[in-house]
Design a protein around this motif. Structure first.
Motif, mmCIF file in Angstrom:
data_model
loop_
_atom_site.group_PDB
_atom_site.id
_atom_site.type_symbol
_atom_site.label_atom_id
_atom_site.label_comp_id
_atom_site.label_asym_id
_atom_site.label_seq_id
_atom_site.Cartn_x
_atom_site.Cartn_y
_atom_site.Cartn_z
ATOM 1 N N ARG A 1 17.444 -0.237 57.719
ATOM 2 C CA ARG A 1 17.735 1.136 57.287
ATOM 3 C C ARG A 1 16.648 1.573 56.315
ATOM 4 O O ARG A 1 16.354 0.888 55.339
ATOM 5 N N VAL A 2 16.033 2.709 56.624
ATOM 6 C CA VAL A 2 15.023 3.258 55.728
ATOM 7 C C VAL A 2 15.742 3.786 54.493
ATOM 8 O O VAL A 2 16.682 4.562 54.602
ATOM 9 N N GLY A 3 15.342 3.314 53.333
ATOM 10 C CA GLY A 3 16.005 3.773 52.114
ATOM 11 C C GLY A 3 15.283 3.299 50.876
ATOM 12 O O GLY A 3 14.125 2.862 50.935
ATOM 13 N N ASP A 4 15.958 3.397 49.756
ATOM 14 C CA ASP A 4 15.318 3.097 48.479
ATOM 15 C C ASP A 4 14.932 1.618 48.386
ATOM 16 O O ASP A 4 15.638 0.743 48.879
ATOM 17 N N GLY A 5 13.799 1.387 47.738
ATOM 18 C CA GLY A 5 13.255 0.039 47.650
ATOM 19 C C GLY A 5 12.251 -0.225 48.762
ATOM 20 O O GLY A 5 11.877 -1.368 49.013
ATOM 21 N N GLN A 6 11.813 0.842 49.438
ATOM 22 C CA GLN A 6 10.878 0.693 50.572
ATOM 23 C C GLN A 6 9.836 1.822 50.558
ATOM 24 O O GLN A 6 10.006 2.810 49.860
ATOM 25 N N VAL A 7 8.810 1.631 51.383
ATOM 26 C CA VAL A 7 7.958 2.764 51.736
ATOM 27 C C VAL A 7 8.800 3.624 52.669
ATOM 28 O O VAL A 7 9.244 3.153 53.714
ATOM 29 N N GLY A 8 9.062 4.870 52.307
ATOM 30 C CA GLY A 8 9.965 5.711 53.101
ATOM 31 C C GLY A 8 9.274 6.388 54.270
ATOM 32 O O GLY A 8 9.789 6.414 55.383
ATOM 33 N N VAL A 9 8.094 6.948 54.018
ATOM 34 C CA VAL A 9 7.399 7.730 55.040
ATOM 35 C C VAL A 9 5.925 7.333 55.081
ATOM 36 O O VAL A 9 5.277 7.225 54.038
ATOM 37 N N THR A 10 5.425 7.111 56.286
ATOM 38 C CA THR A 10 4.001 6.851 56.494
ATOM 39 C C THR A 10 3.364 8.160 56.949
ATOM 40 O O THR A 10 3.774 8.728 57.963
ATOM 41 N N VAL A 11 2.387 8.644 56.199
ATOM 42 C CA VAL A 11 1.814 9.971 56.472
ATOM 43 C C VAL A 11 0.389 9.827 57.003
ATOM 44 O O VAL A 11 -0.461 9.205 56.368
ATOM 45 N N TYR A 12 0.145 10.413 58.178
ATOM 46 C CA TYR A 12 -1.182 10.392 58.780
ATOM 47 C C TYR A 12 -1.907 11.710 58.584
ATOM 48 O O TYR A 12 -1.284 12.773 58.587
ATOM 49 N N ALA A 13 -3.220 11.612 58.424
ATOM 50 C CA ALA A 13 -4.063 12.794 58.307
ATOM 51 C C ALA A 13 -4.602 13.162 59.688
ATOM 52 O O ALA A 13 -5.115 12.296 60.404
ATOM 53 N N VAL A 14 -4.460 14.432 60.046
ATOM 54 C CA VAL A 14 -5.059 14.933 61.288
ATOM 55 C C VAL A 14 -6.009 16.076 60.915
ATOM 56 O O VAL A 14 -5.876 16.665 59.844
ATOM 57 N N LEU B 1 17.366 9.078 43.485
ATOM 58 C CA LEU B 1 17.796 7.882 44.203
ATOM 59 C C LEU B 1 18.826 8.251 45.264
ATOM 60 O O LEU B 1 19.681 9.106 45.060
ATOM 61 N N ASP B 2 18.707 7.615 46.414
ATOM 62 C CA ASP B 2 19.646 7.830 47.515
ATOM 63 C C ASP B 2 20.204 6.467 47.921
ATOM 64 O O ASP B 2 20.402 5.616 47.088
ATOM 65 N N GLU B 3 20.393 6.308 49.226
ATOM 66 C CA GLU B 3 20.926 5.045 49.714
ATOM 67 C C GLU B 3 19.860 3.943 49.663
ATOM 68 O O GLU B 3 18.694 4.215 49.949
ATOM 69 N N LYS B 4 20.289 2.749 49.355
ATOM 70 C CA LYS B 4 19.351 1.623 49.350
ATOM 71 C C LYS B 4 18.998 1.239 50.792
ATOM 72 O O LYS B 4 19.862 1.252 51.664
ATOM 73 N N GLY B 5 17.750 0.924 51.022
ATOM 74 C CA GLY B 5 17.342 0.514 52.367
ATOM 75 C C GLY B 5 17.594 -0.963 52.584
ATOM 76 O O GLY B 5 17.794 -1.702 51.628
ATOM 77 N N PHE B 6 17.606 -1.387 53.842
ATOM 78 C CA PHE B 6 17.518 -2.822 54.079
ATOM 79 C C PHE B 6 16.555 -3.118 55.206
ATOM 80 O O PHE B 6 16.388 -2.339 56.142
ATOM 81 N N GLN B 7 15.904 -4.263 55.066
ATOM 82 C CA GLN B 7 14.811 -4.616 55.960
ATOM 83 C C GLN B 7 15.298 -4.926 57.366
ATOM 84 O O GLN B 7 16.325 -5.564 57.548
#
Ligand code: ZN
Length: 316
Positions: free
Chosen positions: A73-86, A204-210
């Motif tokens: 689950r994507v959430g707190d304690g993680q990289v949330g969003v990977t952003v690419y440059a175009v 802070l939102d929901e905690k993520g898990f790997q």
């Protein structure tokens, strides 16, 4: 000189089926697969790398395809969003391309900029953002010409469990500068050509898990072994538990968990990705860490063969 980071070196995420992974990043996003190797700790699974045509630091996304792993689950304690440059002016092209592949997207805004957000087939949150600076990719694929091809990372959104401590670490130790701040994010910047923009979510939102569909770790650039050593001792002085230097063949790494619980790596720019295959042929054959070479035949038998989309590399 006090070492500092020019920004992101690579981002490593956990995904599912390797062929689905290759189809998405190679075919839908049109990125160059620059390394087909195995997980150093689990040589019976792939470790796949995609980057711009030049294989520059700050453009590499890498994947551990763990089939049958639990969905994370994507959430707190993680990289949330990977952003690419175009390239500037290419977002309309990408909206159209995502529609062609039946991929839903939304438009996000941060600090007045528009981000085209969507998910990869395993749940990773990705964004595309137009960026004028930074070289164009030398790799094109099908309809994705140079004017539209992904250039590299724009940056990331970090979902820290302790946003102010994460920001402080990036500023004090890795040399980022605070650029902007609003109720939702703190923006830090560095001076790399790519991967130099870090937004830290403040609430802070929901905690993520790997698990599948989450980022495993983010690596920050450091120039060389000496600067890495200095950073290692600075971090140890601040009571971070930093690993010894680990030889990852293409770069040297140290790892630690920052106070917002995100796994950080600091990786050297060199030796580079062409140490074991020619630059023009990066990613075309299975490369292995030296210690697994004696088991190559067995490893090749276990790994599922992959069909990798191949575009054109311009070498001018
Ligand atoms: Zn890494």
């Amino acid at each position: 000189m006090t070492p500092y980071s020019k920004g992101i070196h690579h981002i490593t995420s956990i995904v599912g089926d390797p062929q689905e992974n290759v189809d998405f990043y190679g075919n839908v996003l049109g990125m160059r697969m620059t390394k087909k190797t195995v997980n150093h700790d689990d040589p019976e699974t792939y470790h796949l790398y995609f980057s711009n045509g030049q294989a520059d630091p700050g453009t590499h996304i890498t994947f551990f395809p763990w089939e049958g792993a639990m969905r994370g689950r994507v959430g707190d304690g993680q990289v949330g969003v990977t952003v690419y440059a175009v390239p500037k002016g290419s977002l309309e092209f990408w909206k159209h391309r995502l529609k062609t592949f039946d991929i839903d997207f939304s438009l996000e805004k941060r600090f007045g900029k528009t981000y085209l957000r969507f998910h990869d087939p395993h749940g990773l949150v990705l964004e595309l953002s137009e960026r004028e600076t930074g070289k164009l990719s030398s790799y094109t694929y099908g309809d994705i010409d140079q004017a539209h091809a992904i250039k590299g990372f724009d940056g990331v959104v970090l979902y820290s469990l302790s946003p102010s401590e994460t920001a402080q670490l990036l500023v004090d130790v890795l040399g980022f500068k605070k650029a902007k701040e609003d109720a939702r994010h703190i923006r830090l910047v560095s001076d790399g050509e790519f991967g130099d923009t870090v937004d830290i979510k403040r609430t802070l939102d929901e905690k993520g898990f790997q698990g599948t569909g989450t980022v495993h770790h983010i690596a920050w650039r450091t120039q060389d072994d000496a600067s890495q050593q200095t950073l290692q001792s600075t971090l140890n002085d601040q009571s971070y538990h930093v690993t010894p230097v680990i030889d990852r063949k293409y770069f040297h790494s140290i790892y630690f968990r920052e106070r917002g619980k995100i796994l950080f790596e600091i990786a050297t720019d060199g030796p580079g990705f062409d140490v074991d295959e020619p630059f023009e042929a990066l990613g075309e054959s299975l490369t292995l860490p030296e210690r697994y070479e004696p088991y190559r035949a067995r490893i090749e038998q276990i790994l599922k063969p992959l069909e990798v989309p191949r575009g054109k590399l311009s070498t001018d």
